[in-house]
Design an enzyme around this catalytic site. Structure first.
Site, PDB file in Angstrom:
ATOM      1  N   CYS A   2       0.860  -1.179   0.000  1.00  0.00           N
ATOM      2  CA  CYS A   2       0.000   0.000   0.000  1.00  0.00           C
ATOM      3  C   CYS A   2       0.898   1.231   0.000  1.00  0.00           C
ATOM      4  CB  CYS A   2      -0.861   0.039   1.254  1.00  0.00           C
ATOM      5  SG  CYS A   2      -1.766  -1.478   1.532  1.00  0.00           S
ATOM      6  N   ARG A  28       1.078   1.967  -6.100  1.00  0.00           N
ATOM      7  CA  ARG A  28       1.346   0.962  -5.059  1.00  0.00           C
ATOM      8  C   ARG A  28       0.093   0.204  -4.633  1.00  0.00           C
ATOM      9  NH1 ARG A  28       6.271   1.644  -2.329  1.00  0.00           N
ATOM     10  NH2 ARG A  28       5.427   0.387  -0.660  1.00  0.00           N
ATOM     11  N   TRP A  75      -3.734  -1.620  -1.213  1.00  0.00           N
ATOM     12  CA  TRP A  75      -3.697  -2.878  -1.980  1.00  0.00           C
ATOM     13  C   TRP A  75      -4.040  -3.940  -0.943  1.00  0.00           C
ATOM     14  CZ3 TRP A  75      -3.207  -4.667  -6.863  1.00  0.00           C
ATOM     15  CH2 TRP A  75      -2.853  -5.989  -7.049  1.00  0.00           C
ATOM     16  N   ASN A 101       1.225   0.076   5.979  1.00  0.00           N
ATOM     17  CA  ASN A 101       1.570  -0.791   4.852  1.00  0.00           C
ATOM     18  C   ASN A 101       2.347  -1.957   5.431  1.00  0.00           C
ATOM     19  OD1 ASN A 101       2.413  -1.925   2.400  1.00  0.00           O
ATOM     20  ND2 ASN A 101       4.231  -0.622   2.343  1.00  0.00           N
ATOM     21  N   GLY A 102       1.863  -3.169   5.214  1.00  0.00           N
ATOM     22  CA  GLY A 102       2.559  -4.342   5.738  1.00  0.00           C
ATOM     23  C   GLY A 102       1.551  -5.373   6.221  1.00  0.00           C
ATOM     24  N   GLU A 479       9.453 -21.384 -17.736  1.00  0.00           N
ATOM     25  CA  GLU A 479       9.230 -19.999 -17.334  1.00  0.00           C
ATOM     26  C   GLU A 479      10.308 -19.086 -17.925  1.00  0.00           C
ATOM     27  OE1 GLU A 479       6.934 -18.317 -16.311  1.00  0.00           O
ATOM     28  OE2 GLU A 479       7.828 -16.513 -15.464  1.00  0.00           O
ATOM     29  N   LYS A 483       9.666 -15.820 -20.402  1.00  0.00           N
ATOM     30  CA  LYS A 483      10.186 -14.469 -20.138  1.00  0.00           C
ATOM     31  C   LYS A 483      10.925 -13.939 -21.370  1.00  0.00           C
ATOM     32  CE  LYS A 483       8.249 -13.636 -17.491  1.00  0.00           C
ATOM     33  NZ  LYS A 483       7.274 -14.376 -16.786  1.00  0.00           N
ATOM     34  N   GLU A 486       8.453 -13.251 -24.318  1.00  0.00           N
ATOM     35  CA  GLU A 486       7.441 -12.190 -24.229  1.00  0.00           C
ATOM     36  C   GLU A 486       8.040 -10.794 -24.168  1.00  0.00           C
ATOM     37  OE1 GLU A 486       4.774 -12.203 -20.841  1.00  0.00           O
ATOM     38  OE2 GLU A 486       6.336 -12.946 -19.517  1.00  0.00           O
ATOM     39  N   HIS A 502      14.400 -36.984 -29.065  1.00  0.00           N
ATOM     40  CA  HIS A 502      13.140 -37.391 -29.702  1.00  0.00           C
ATOM     41  C   HIS A 502      12.710 -36.368 -30.755  1.00  0.00           C
ATOM     42  CE1 HIS A 502      12.804 -40.681 -26.903  1.00  0.00           C
ATOM     43  NE2 HIS A 502      13.060 -39.834 -25.910  1.00  0.00           N
ATOM     44  N   LYS A 602      -1.501  -6.888 -18.924  1.00  0.00           N
ATOM     45  CA  LYS A 602      -1.142  -7.463 -17.626  1.00  0.00           C
ATOM     46  C   LYS A 602      -2.168  -8.514 -17.217  1.00  0.00           C
ATOM     47  CE  LYS A 602       1.248  -8.027 -13.969  1.00  0.00           C
ATOM     48  NZ  LYS A 602       2.419  -8.900 -14.135  1.00  0.00           N
TER      49      LYS A 602
HETATM   50  O1  M6R Z   1      -2.963 -13.075 -13.597  1.00  0.00           O
HETATM   51  P1  M6R Z   1      -2.595 -14.480 -13.999  1.00  0.00           P
HETATM   52  O2  M6R Z   1      -1.547 -15.072 -13.151  1.00  0.00           O
HETATM   53  O3  M6R Z   1      -3.776 -15.360 -14.139  1.00  0.00           O
HETATM   54  O4  M6R Z   1      -1.984 -14.291 -15.461  1.00  0.00           O
HETATM   55  C1  M6R Z   1      -1.667 -15.399 -16.235  1.00  0.00           C
HETATM   56  C2  M6R Z   1      -0.894 -14.993 -17.470  1.00  0.00           C
HETATM   57  O5  M6R Z   1      -1.656 -14.137 -18.274  1.00  0.00           O
HETATM   58  C3  M6R Z   1       0.428 -14.302 -17.127  1.00  0.00           C
HETATM   59  O6  M6R Z   1       1.209 -15.099 -16.312  1.00  0.00           O
HETATM   60  C4  M6R Z   1       1.207 -13.967 -18.403  1.00  0.00           C
HETATM   61  O7  M6R Z   1       1.610 -15.140 -19.037  1.00  0.00           O
HETATM   62  C5  M6R Z   1       2.386 -13.060 -18.108  1.00  0.00           C
HETATM   63  N1  M6R Z   1       2.573 -12.187 -19.207  1.00  0.00           N
HETATM   64  C6  M6R Z   1       3.643 -13.818 -17.854  1.00  0.00           C
HETATM   65  O8  M6R Z   1       4.744 -13.007 -17.673  1.00  0.00           O
END
Ligand code: M6R
Length: 607
Positions: A2, A28, A75, A101-102, A479, A483, A486, A502, A602
């Site tokens: 927050c 925040r 938040w 905040n915490g 993962e 990264k 994307e 394979h 996002k």
């Molecule tokens: O909010 P969520 O965790 O459900 O989001 C899932 C994906 O949309 C999210 O992880 C997306 O793949 C990101 N861009 C990964 O960095």
């Protein structure tokens, strides 16, 4: 996470200043907002749920009298984002107001104790115990400062807080433990805030408050003490050269790298989750007929890692399923005996919610892990856990991924305890390793950031990457691939290393970059074989290894070292970090904005 702000002015109204400062802190947290001011012995409070502008239109946050006040933009962590849960929180008589905040870990016990002696609580927050504890002490004749100090000794957890009382209307008391707090010293008055952004247009003179310190602010000066032994702390303000934009990112050029650096703190916060919720969810998992771990993107990769954790620690089979495929892949198998553990940072991902809705109609039990209190996922879950990472602004999930895995590991361990499948020595070992993760994460960032810059410079022209791991590290590889793709727009492929022969190995030729994730676990010997296969075909080997792993070091063209030993099931939490940094610096090398990759949002709220 927050935002808090407080100001004591020599003259003039505090409220418009607080309002403007909260706007600068809105990044925040933004689910509710509130202010408290003091004037002529009366406390004025305005607060409501919603974004600052929307709330201001209805209740005019500027129209409050008094030259002293505090404010908060929230938040949610404990209690949904409703008006009653918005800060400031007050004591029974609304004479003491607190913004915080915490997370107060022991609020439950304290609340019970205070209720038993007649205190009435208006919210579901952890914060509200603070004004009531201060009230109790002041009733016994303590001055505000002593009452606050005594209160801080009673609570455990993290806090940056600011407190005012209309019994002592000339001062704000603020204090810090594990949540950021800074004082601003201006011509017109003295300020406190979660970060410098809040008061930067008013002054660039800042004093950083450290953990375990308490400060008293008056209109023309401030004093700081240590909370434990009440030693005065002498600190002169320093001149800050940041712009507002830089201050929001605490000096980092992008939110993504700031959030990568926040991981040790976020991981620490996952260790403060209420036992009650973890135990409850663990009980549901233990009793489940069949468990589906459902999520998208990064959250799916956390589920993939979790499936190894549940199997290894709790001897529990789980099915990780990509949310958008859930209905087609598993739909007919879902029934009253099924349990869905849906994982979603935002709690609003349409694919995940669609899978959850489908399962609910078939009477399955829904459990949720999210970063967002009050999100759709929390509303449809029988039990949910909020991972406490604070808002993640960069589109690429980083800090929320490692926190998800920390929570899932804690859950797996609790299921293991319930099921009596692992001995107490192993449980103690894993528990103590989970506690070490924040420190290992911190050292990992320090040790590998320059290396990530260097490797990114060398490899920025590469057109395609492989990411390989075995066992739980294949989830880390997935993962890392996501990264790099994307945010740096580099087509990449990730798969369990054993799959190479394979098919995919046919792509490899001289100079082809292959990233290996290699903790020193039971897959170590085999992955060395996989590295040799790639090396023999001219691949460039980039490895993430445990510090001192000479065997793989000598096979690698580049390596990132993890300083610290973690059990196999926890390794992804540290091993992903250098690869998050590699992706970030690859994007930088290519002149891309990592916070806003093209075509992505996002929160993906469409199917
Ligand atoms: O909010 P969520 O965790 O459900 O989001 C899932 C994906 O949309 C999210 O992880 C997306 O793949 C990101 N861009 C990964 O960095």
């Amino acid at each position: 996470m927050c935002g808090i702000f407080g100001c004591v002015l020599k003259k003039g109204k505090a409220a418009p200043l607080i309002h403007a400062a909260l706007k600068r802190l809105e990044y925040r947290g933004y689910d509710s907002v509130g202010e408290a001011t003091l004037y002529n012995g009366v406390m004025y409070i305005k607060k409501d749920q919603g974004k600052i502008d929307d709330v201001h239109k209805i209740i005019n946050l500027d129209d409050m009298p008094g030259n002293i006040g505090i404010g908060h933009t929230r938040w949610a962590t404990h209690g949904a984002p409703y008006k009653e849960n918005a800060h400031p929180h007050t004591d029974c008589e609304s004479k003491i107001a607190v913004v915080h905040n915490g997370i107060i870990e022991n609020f439950f016990e304290i609340k019970e104790e205070l209720e038993a002696i007649g205190h009435e609580f208006k919210s579901k927050t952890d914060t509200e115990v603070i004004p009531h504890l201060v009230e109790e002490d002041m009733k016994r004749g303590m001055p505000l400062i002593e009452a606050v100090r005594d209160t801080l000794k009673r609570i455990s957890g993290s806090y940056a807080l600011a407190i005012i009382s209309n019994d002592e209307p000339d001062k704000i008391i603020c204090a810090r433990n594990d949540s950021p707090l800074v004082i601003g010293v201006g011509e017109e008055g003295v300020y406190c805030a979660s970060d410098i952004t809040a008061f930067l247009p008013l002054t660039n003179k800042a004093v950083i408050i450290e953990n375990g310190e308490l400060a008293v602010l008056k209109a023309d000066h401030y004093k700081i003490w240590t909370i434990s032994d009440w030693e005065p702390v002498k600190k002169e303000p320093e001149k800050v050269k940041w712009t507002i934009e830089m201050a929001e990112r605490q000096g980092y050029p992008h939110f993504m790298i700031k959030e990568i650096h926040e991981q040790p703190r976020c991981l620490r916060d996952t260790l403060r989750l209420q036992d009650m919720y973890l135990d409850l969810m663990a009980t549901f998992l233990d009793r489940a007929g069949e468990i589906f771990l459902v999520a998208a993107g990064t959250s799916y990769n956390a589920c993939l890692a979790a499936s190894y954790m549940f199997s290894e620690l709790a001897f529990l089979a789980t099915h990780p399923v990509i949310a958008s495929e859930f209905i087609e892949q598993q739909g007919m198998a879902v029934n009253i005996n099924s349990t869905i553990l849906a994982v979603s940072q935002s709690g609003e991902t349409a694919d995940t919610l669609a899978a959850v809705d489908y399962a609910r109609i078939r009477a399955a039990t829904i459990l949720g892990l999210t970063n967002t209190v009050g999100s759709s996922l929390t509303r449809v879950s029988r039990v949910y856990i909020v991972q406490q990472s604070g808002p993640e602004i960069g589109v690429a999930a980083t800090k929320t991924f490692t926190s998800q895995m920390s929570v899932l590991a804690q859950l797996a361990l609790r299921v293991a305890k319930i099921r009596g499948k692992v001995g107490h020595r192993q449980i103690e070992e894993i528990e103590s390793s989970i506690k070490q993760i924040p420190e290992i994460a911190e050292k990992t960032i320090k040790k590998n950031e320059l290396k990530a810059v260097e490797v990114a410079k060398k490899l920025k022209e590469k057109k395609v990457f492989f990411f390989l791991g075995r066992g739980i590290s294949s989830a880390t590889a997935q993962e890392a691939k996501l990264k790099l793709m994307e945010i740096a727009y580099v087509p990449s492929i990730a798969y369990p290393a054993g799959e190479s022969k394979h098919g995919p190995i046919s792509l490899v030729e001289r100079g082809f970059p292959v990233v290996f994730v290699c903790p020193k676990d039971r897959t170590h010997k085999t992955i060395i074989g996989n590295i040799m296969e790639m090396k023999a075909r001219g691949a460039i080997i980039i490895s993430v290894i445990e510090e001192g792993d000479e065997e793989i070091k000598t096979l690698s063209d580049e390596y990132f070292e993890i300083p610290g030993k973690l059990p196999e099931v926890l390794s992804p939490i540290a091993f992903i970090i250098p690869l998050q940094m590699l992706a970030y610096y690859m994007a930088i090398e290519k002149g891309l904005n990592p916070d806003k990759p093209r075509n992505l949002a996002k929160s993906v709220t469409v199917k």
